[in-house]
Design a protein around this motif. Structure first.
Motif, PDB file in Angstrom:
ATOM      1  N   PHE A  83       0.888  -1.071   0.086  1.00 33.42           N
ATOM      2  CA  PHE A  83      -0.041  -0.073   0.024  1.00 33.42           C
ATOM      3  C   PHE A  83       1.054   1.161  -0.040  1.00 33.42           C
ATOM      4  O   PHE A  83       0.852   2.241  -0.757  1.00 33.42           O
ATOM      5  CB  PHE A  83      -0.979   0.118   1.099  1.00 33.42           C
ATOM      6  CG  PHE A  83      -1.678   1.158   1.300  1.00 33.42           C
ATOM      7  CD1 PHE A  83      -2.829   1.609   0.515  1.00 33.42           C
ATOM      8  CD2 PHE A  83      -1.358   2.106   2.311  1.00 33.42           C
ATOM      9  CE1 PHE A  83      -3.441   2.891   0.655  1.00 33.42           C
ATOM     10  CE2 PHE A  83      -1.988   3.534   2.515  1.00 33.42           C
ATOM     11  CZ  PHE A  83      -3.050   3.712   1.829  1.00 33.42           C
ATOM     12  N   ILE A  84       1.909   1.297   0.941  1.00 29.76           N
ATOM     13  CA  ILE A  84       2.844   2.472   0.933  1.00 29.76           C
ATOM     14  C   ILE A  84       3.495   2.724  -0.488  1.00 29.76           C
ATOM     15  O   ILE A  84       3.686   3.686  -0.741  1.00 29.76           O
ATOM     16  CB  ILE A  84       3.813   2.419   1.888  1.00 29.76           C
ATOM     17  CG1 ILE A  84       3.220   2.078   3.376  1.00 29.76           C
ATOM     18  CG2 ILE A  84       4.775   3.407   2.138  1.00 29.76           C
ATOM     19  CD1 ILE A  84       2.412   3.500   4.078  1.00 29.76           C
ATOM     20  N   ALA A  85       3.950   1.521  -1.036  1.00 31.25           N
ATOM     21  CA  ALA A  85       4.658   1.738  -2.279  1.00 31.25           C
ATOM     22  C   ALA A  85       3.791   2.170  -3.365  1.00 31.25           C
ATOM     23  O   ALA A  85       4.212   3.009  -4.099  1.00 31.25           O
ATOM     24  CB  ALA A  85       5.080   0.098  -2.731  1.00 31.25           C
ATOM     25  N   LEU A  86       2.708   1.972  -3.326  1.00 33.07           N
ATOM     26  CA  LEU A  86       1.750   2.303  -4.290  1.00 33.07           C
ATOM     27  C   LEU A  86       1.377   3.844  -4.291  1.00 33.07           C
ATOM     28  O   LEU A  86       1.445   4.587  -4.972  1.00 33.07           O
ATOM     29  CB  LEU A  86       0.153   1.624  -4.133  1.00 33.07           C
ATOM     30  CG  LEU A  86       0.227   0.266  -4.737  1.00 33.07           C
ATOM     31  CD1 LEU A  86      -1.082  -0.426  -4.638  1.00 33.07           C
ATOM     32  CD2 LEU A  86       0.493   0.116  -6.251  1.00 33.07           C
ATOM     33  N   ALA A  87       1.009   4.089  -3.026  1.00 34.97           N
ATOM     34  CA  ALA A  87       0.858   5.537  -2.655  1.00 34.97           C
ATOM     35  C   ALA A  87       2.264   6.343  -2.850  1.00 34.97           C
ATOM     36  O   ALA A  87       1.924   7.418  -3.285  1.00 34.97           O
ATOM     37  CB  ALA A  87       0.556   5.598  -1.074  1.00 34.97           C
ATOM     38  N   LEU A  88       3.267   5.768  -2.463  1.00 42.63           N
ATOM     39  CA  LEU A  88       4.528   6.767  -2.839  1.00 42.63           C
ATOM     40  C   LEU A  88       4.804   6.906  -4.433  1.00 42.63           C
ATOM     41  O   LEU A  88       4.895   7.849  -4.777  1.00 42.63           O
ATOM     42  CB  LEU A  88       5.697   5.829  -2.273  1.00 42.63           C
ATOM     43  CG  LEU A  88       7.053   6.505  -2.107  1.00 42.63           C
ATOM     44  CD1 LEU A  88       7.147   7.774  -1.084  1.00 42.63           C
ATOM     45  CD2 LEU A  88       7.998   5.375  -1.657  1.00 42.63           C
ATOM     46  N   GLY A  89       4.447   5.692  -5.066  1.00 47.16           N
ATOM     47  CA  GLY A  89       4.456   5.945  -6.395  1.00 47.16           C
ATOM     48  C   GLY A  89       3.715   7.061  -7.078  1.00 47.16           C
ATOM     49  O   GLY A  89       4.053   7.901  -8.003  1.00 47.16           O
ATOM     50  N   LEU A 147       9.569  -2.056  -1.414  1.00 47.17           N
ATOM     51  CA  LEU A 147       9.102  -0.708  -1.559  1.00 47.17           C
ATOM     52  C   LEU A 147       9.687   0.039  -2.864  1.00 47.17           C
ATOM     53  O   LEU A 147       8.938   0.805  -3.439  1.00 47.17           O
ATOM     54  CB  LEU A 147       9.363   0.001  -0.077  1.00 47.17           C
ATOM     55  CG  LEU A 147       8.774   1.217   0.000  1.00 47.17           C
ATOM     56  CD1 LEU A 147       7.384   1.419   0.299  1.00 47.17           C
ATOM     57  CD2 LEU A 147       9.670   2.022   0.948  1.00 47.17           C
ATOM     58  N   ILE A 148      10.834  -0.235  -2.816  1.00 46.88           N
ATOM     59  CA  ILE A 148      11.394   0.508  -4.264  1.00 46.88           C
ATOM     60  C   ILE A 148      10.940   0.007  -5.483  1.00 46.88           C
ATOM     61  O   ILE A 148      10.395   0.919  -6.209  1.00 46.88           O
ATOM     62  CB  ILE A 148      12.786   0.315  -4.009  1.00 46.88           C
ATOM     63  CG1 ILE A 148      13.608   1.156  -2.967  1.00 46.88           C
ATOM     64  CG2 ILE A 148      13.664   0.886  -5.371  1.00 46.88           C
ATOM     65  CD1 ILE A 148      15.200   0.845  -2.607  1.00 46.88           C
ATOM     66  N   ILE A 149      10.693  -1.171  -5.405  1.00 48.27           N
ATOM     67  CA  ILE A 149      10.411  -1.981  -6.892  1.00 48.27           C
ATOM     68  C   ILE A 149       8.811  -1.409  -6.879  1.00 48.27           C
ATOM     69  O   ILE A 149       8.435  -1.018  -8.161  1.00 48.27           O
ATOM     70  CB  ILE A 149      10.277  -3.371  -6.758  1.00 48.27           C
ATOM     71  CG1 ILE A 149      11.787  -3.818  -6.933  1.00 48.27           C
ATOM     72  CG2 ILE A 149       9.550  -4.189  -7.986  1.00 48.27           C
ATOM     73  CD1 ILE A 149      12.193  -5.178  -6.723  1.00 48.27           C
ATOM     74  N   GLY A 150       7.981  -1.653  -5.892  1.00 51.65           N
ATOM     75  CA  GLY A 150       6.643  -1.086  -5.792  1.00 51.65           C
ATOM     76  C   GLY A 150       6.521   0.238  -6.319  1.00 51.65           C
ATOM     77  O   GLY A 150       5.546   0.670  -7.245  1.00 51.65           O
ATOM     78  N   ALA A 151       7.125   1.149  -5.371  1.00 47.68           N
ATOM     79  CA  ALA A 151       7.026   2.612  -5.981  1.00 47.68           C
ATOM     80  C   ALA A 151       7.404   3.230  -7.287  1.00 47.68           C
ATOM     81  O   ALA A 151       6.771   3.826  -7.788  1.00 47.68           O
ATOM     82  CB  ALA A 151       7.985   3.370  -4.823  1.00 47.68           C
ATOM     83  N   LEU A 152       8.697   2.438  -7.751  1.00 40.57           N
ATOM     84  CA  LEU A 152       9.085   2.725  -9.085  1.00 40.57           C
ATOM     85  C   LEU A 152       8.033   2.407  -9.930  1.00 40.57           C
ATOM     86  O   LEU A 152       7.791   3.174 -11.284  1.00 40.57           O
ATOM     87  CB  LEU A 152      10.306   2.237  -9.413  1.00 40.57           C
ATOM     88  CG  LEU A 152      11.407   2.744  -8.759  1.00 40.57           C
ATOM     89  CD1 LEU A 152      12.793   1.992  -8.834  1.00 40.57           C
ATOM     90  CD2 LEU A 152      11.909   4.233  -8.792  1.00 40.57           C
ATOM     91  N   ALA A 153       7.403   1.174  -9.836  1.00 39.20           N
ATOM     92  CA  ALA A 153       6.417   0.548 -10.977  1.00 39.20           C
ATOM     93  C   ALA A 153       5.089   1.282 -10.758  1.00 39.20           C
ATOM     94  O   ALA A 153       4.676   1.818 -11.843  1.00 39.20           O
ATOM     95  CB  ALA A 153       6.227  -0.802 -10.541  1.00 39.20           C
ATOM     96  N   SER A 154       4.790   1.582  -9.600  1.00 37.42           N
ATOM     97  CA  SER A 154       3.404   2.368  -9.585  1.00 37.42           C
ATOM     98  C   SER A 154       3.597   3.788 -10.006  1.00 37.42           C
ATOM     99  O   SER A 154       2.718   4.610 -10.498  1.00 37.42           O
ATOM    100  CB  SER A 154       2.876   2.230  -8.160  1.00 37.42           C
ATOM    101  OG  SER A 154       3.665   2.934  -7.187  1.00 37.42           O
ATOM    102  N   GLY A 155       4.832   4.195  -9.768  1.00 38.40           N
ATOM    103  CA  GLY A 155       5.137   5.843 -10.370  1.00 38.40           C
ATOM    104  C   GLY A 155       4.823   5.728 -11.881  1.00 38.40           C
ATOM    105  O   GLY A 155       4.384   6.752 -12.461  1.00 38.40           O
TER     106      GLY A 155
END
Lengths: 286, 262
Positions: free
Chosen positions: A87-93, A188-196
């Motif tokens: 969830f945090i990764a998606l939000a960060l992205g 978190l990094i992979i999730g944030a970059l992908a969702s970004g």
């Protein structure tokens, strides 16, 4: 043993300073705070060295008891937090990466995308955010659990049974938290970059996934991988040390536990920021 | 060859000053001279806060004497470290409140020392744990956590945990406190069996030291008695000496509790 523990961490001095009457002048107050800080650093340093010593010296002792506890701690500080981190990764992205990509695209600076993402997400935001979230979720629980165990005399019971409290209570938490923060940071990094990228795509930014991830891959050097691993393991180690030190290494009563938990979280955040500063210097030097 | 060489004391304190557990800068007992020989059953009585628990913790090697010396099985407790672990494991300590690990069940509590010291899996430790729980009538409570147990079962679970490693010296901190008369009787009979040599321990007699704040339930011809009063340790000897003692402290520990009158 008990007397030795107290001497090692100079707990008597710490308690005397904490419970003494407030000084009348600001300079005296400042001096006391400074002295308390130095005593705490000394205690934390001693505790960290003792824990490291026990990890190295007792890695073959009571494996059938300690290994399941390590697995439990990895689960608690890693696997169990994965849904929250997705969830945090998606939000960060969406909130940070997507907007950054979009803004860079508007001014035609997409060439800087890779290096910007690496600095913001891989080097700084990913590890620090993970460390602070794990500190809040698991570090607090550590202080409360260990503080309660200490207040209820369970630590003395361990010593009476010939069980090293550091080996049984601290080592699994330190290893679990170090590995937990390392793994969660990667997710978190992979999730944030992908969702970004998804967010940028939704905003019609003319950037293919291939170009986006190629730029990031080109901006990443071997040093980023090495320092990322070192940094996240260091965050996990020191957060566990700070929280376990406050829970275990001083005599506590039940009513002290909540106060100590607040102190441990504050010091945990300070330690994370200081470690981050050390790694910034390392990035700049290398 | 003198007697000490033939029959070394299990616990030997010489001019020992005992510190308080909660604050090691405080001295609760001074100049303690005490020898516990193998096979003896000692009852040490004192009022609350007289230093009973601290004395037992010192005898177990968990607290260092502030002054003087304390030897356990001939080993100075100041030197207790990893190398002396085998000596430490010859001592079993039952805390006043049980001090069971709140996160573990009764069976896990009892199994922990065995599993840790002998590196056993839960399945490997299970037969010994089950036998001990059966002996102490704890089998129905094996899967409960300490918070879901009555005080008498908690104290039995703590006793089982101390016995799982088959210690030669058993220290019990006020084991009768807060227990009903029936449990008193059961525990005193069980301790007597341990002292004389229980079959579970291969018939080997166990040395026992128990602290108390009431002499009366411990009346027994074979036991030795001592009292803690005004930071001093007074060795009384057999029960007849306790009854003959004129000290107000002893008389108080022998007296019936006073009824509260409004």
């Amino acid at each position: 043993m008990r007397g030795n523990l107290a001497k090692t961490f100079h707990l008597t001095n710490l308690q005397v300073f904490r419970h003494a009457v407030a000084p009348k002048s600001y300079t005296d107050l400042l001096g006391r705070k400074l002295f308390l800080a130095l005593l705490t650093i000394q205690g934390l340093g001693a505790f960290a060295l003792i824990t490291l010593g026990v990890i190295l010296k007792k890695h073959r002792v009571a494996r059938s008891v300690v290994q399941p506890r390590i697995r439990h701690e990895i689960n608690r500080a890693g696997v169990a937090l994965l849904p929250m981190f997705i969830f945090i990764a998606l939000a960060l992205g969406f909130l940070v990466v997507g907007q950054t990509v979009s803004a860079l695209a508007k001014v035609g600076a997409t060439d800087y995308l890779g290096s910007t993402m690496v600095i913001v997400i891989v080097r700084e935001l990913g590890p620090l955010l993970t460390a602070v979230l794990v500190l809040a979720r698991v570090g607090t629980a550590n202080v409360i659990e260990l503080g309660t165990a200490r207040a209820l005399g369970e630590v003395e019971a361990l010593e009476a049974l010939g069980i090293d409290p550091v080996h049984y209570l601290i080592v699994p938490r330190v290893i679990g938290m170090a590995l937990g923060i390392f793994s969660l940071t990667i997710y978190l990094i992979i999730g944030a970059l992908a969702s970004g990228w998804v967010f940028a795509f939704l905003q019609d930014v003319p950037l293919t996934p291939g170009d986006y991830f190629k730029q990031i891959a080109e901006a990443l050097g071997w040093l980023d991988f090495a320092l990322l691993a070192l940094k996240t393991l260091a965050f996990g180690f020191f957060i566990a040390i700070v929280t376990c030190y406050h829970g275990l290494a001083q005599p506590l009563r039940l009513e002290d536990v909540s106060r100590v938990a607040v102190r441990a979280v504050t010091q945990g955040v300070i330690v994370c920021v200081l470690l981050d500063a050390v790694f910034i210097v390392l990035y700049l030097v290398t | 060859m003198n007697e000490t060489t033939i029959n070394p004391a299990v616990v030997e304190m010489r001019e020992a000053s005992v510190s308080a557990l909660r604050d090691t800068t405080l001295t609760v007992l001074e100049n303690v001279n005490w020898s516990v020989l193998p096979g003896e059953f000692w009852v040490v009585a004192g009022q609350p806060q007289s230093g009973k628990s601290d004395l037992l913790m010192t005898a177990a090697g968990l607290l260092l004497p502030a002054r003087g010396s304390c030897r356990v099985f001939g080993c100075e407790t100041n030197a207790f470290g990893e190398a002396q672990l085998a000596e430490r494991l010859r001592v079993g300590l039952v805390f006043a409140g049980g001090q069971l690990f709140s996160q573990l069940t009764v069976a896990e509590n009892v199994a922990l020392p065995l599993r840790y010291q002998k590196n056993l899996s839960a399945a490997e430790a299970a037969p010994a744990v089950a036998a001990l729980l059966e002996m102490l009538e704890l089998t129905p409570f094996a899967d409960r956590t300490p918070a879901n147990l009555a005080a008498q079962w908690r104290s039995r679970a703590a006793l089982a945990r101390a016995l799982i490693l088959k210690p030669e010296l058993l220290l019990l901190d006020n084991p009768l406190a807060g227990l009903g008369t029936r449990t008193h009787q059961w525990l005193l009979t069980f301790l007597d069996q341990l002292w004389r040599g229980h079959e579970w321990f291969g018939g080997q007699p166990m040395t026992i030291v128990a602290s108390t704040d009431d002499f009366r339930p411990w009346r027994h011809s074979g036991r030795k008695f001592a009292v803690l009063d005004e930071k001093k340790f007074f060795e009384l000897g057999a029960w007849s000496a306790v009854e003959a003692a004129r000290s107000p402290a002893v008389k108080e520990l022998l007296a019936e509790p006073q009824e509260f009158s409004s």
